[in-house]
Design an enzyme around this catalytic site. Sequence first.
Site, PDB file in Angstrom:
ATOM      1  N   HIS A   1       0.775  -1.095   0.102  1.00  9.01           N
ATOM      2  CA  HIS A   1       0.106  -0.076  -0.179  1.00  9.01           C
ATOM      3  C   HIS A   1       0.846   1.244  -0.033  1.00  9.01           C
ATOM      4  O   HIS A   1       0.630   2.225  -0.702  1.00  9.01           O
ATOM      5  CB  HIS A   1      -0.912   0.098   1.084  1.00  9.01           C
ATOM      6  CG  HIS A   1      -1.846   1.274   1.460  1.00  9.01           C
ATOM      7  ND1 HIS A   1      -2.969   1.336   0.932  1.00  9.01           N
ATOM      8  CD2 HIS A   1      -1.556   2.374   2.257  1.00  9.01           C
ATOM      9  CE1 HIS A   1      -3.394   2.533   1.069  1.00  9.01           C
ATOM     10  NE2 HIS A   1      -2.593   3.117   1.825  1.00  9.01           N
ATOM     11  N   GLU A   2       1.836   1.270   0.844  1.00  9.42           N
ATOM     12  CA  GLU A   2       2.786   2.361   0.900  1.00  9.42           C
ATOM     13  C   GLU A   2       3.664   2.664  -0.406  1.00  9.42           C
ATOM     14  O   GLU A   2       3.769   3.869  -0.861  1.00  9.42           O
ATOM     15  CB  GLU A   2       3.690   2.300   2.125  1.00  9.42           C
ATOM     16  CG  GLU A   2       3.245   2.079   3.512  1.00  9.42           C
ATOM     17  CD  GLU A   2       1.948   3.543   3.623  1.00  9.42           C
ATOM     18  OE1 GLU A   2       2.261   4.402   3.151  1.00  9.42           O
ATOM     19  OE2 GLU A   2       0.954   3.270   4.580  1.00  9.42           O
TER      20      GLU A   2
END
Length: 224
Positions: free
Chosen positions: A95-96
Site C-alpha cells: 500500500h505504501e
Amino acid sequence: MSFLIYFAILLIVPIWASSRVKSTYKKYSKVPTSSSMTGAEVARKILDDNGLFNVRIEEVKGMLSDHYDPRSKVIRLSSGNYHGRSMAASAVSAHEVGHAIQDAQEYAFLRFRSALVPVASFGSNISIFLIIGGFLLGMSGLALAGIIFFAAAVLFQLITLPVEFDASSRAMGQLVSTGVIRNDEERKTKKVLNAAAMTYVAGALVALAELLRFVFIFVGMNEE
C-alpha cells in the site's frame, strides 16, 4: 434523533473503525504468505519492478506507523511490517509503495492533497479557536473565518479517500503481478487493505459531521 446520529458518527464510528483495523491486522499478521517475503522485501521488489530505484525503505518504531514521505522519497515501515512475512505486512508495505507509484506518476489527487497540506494543517490548528471565539463573542465574521479554515481541513480529509483507495488498488495489482501472493490469497489481503481504508472513511465522516454542525450553529446565530 439528530443528536444521536451526530453522537454515533463522532464517537462510535471512529472506535469501530479503529477496532476493526487492529483486529484484522492482528489476525492476518499471523498468516504467512506463500512467498515468505518480508514487508521490506515486498516493498523493494515492487519499487524495483516499477523502476523506482531512488525510493528508499526505512524501519520506524510504532505499530502501523507506516507511511510514504514524498519529499524524501522514503517508505517508512513499522518494525512489525518491515520484518514480518505475513499477509498483513505484505499488504501494508505494498500500500505504501502504491503511494510512491502515485507520486512518480503524478497522480492528480495526491498532488492536490499535497498542495492542501499547509492550509489544512493551519486550518485544523486554528479553526476551532476562531469558531468558538466567534460564537462566544457573537462575532459572525470571526466564526465564518474559522469555518472556512475548518472546511479546508475537511476537504483534505475527503481528498485523502481517493488517494488511499487508489493506493490499495495499486497494491493489490502489484502483489499479484509480482508473484508476492497467489490468486487464492487475494481475498485475505483485501480484508487488511479494506479495514485500513475504513479508518480514513471514519475520519472523513467525523470531520464532515463537525463542519455541518458548525455551519448550522452559524446559520442559527445569524438568524437571531
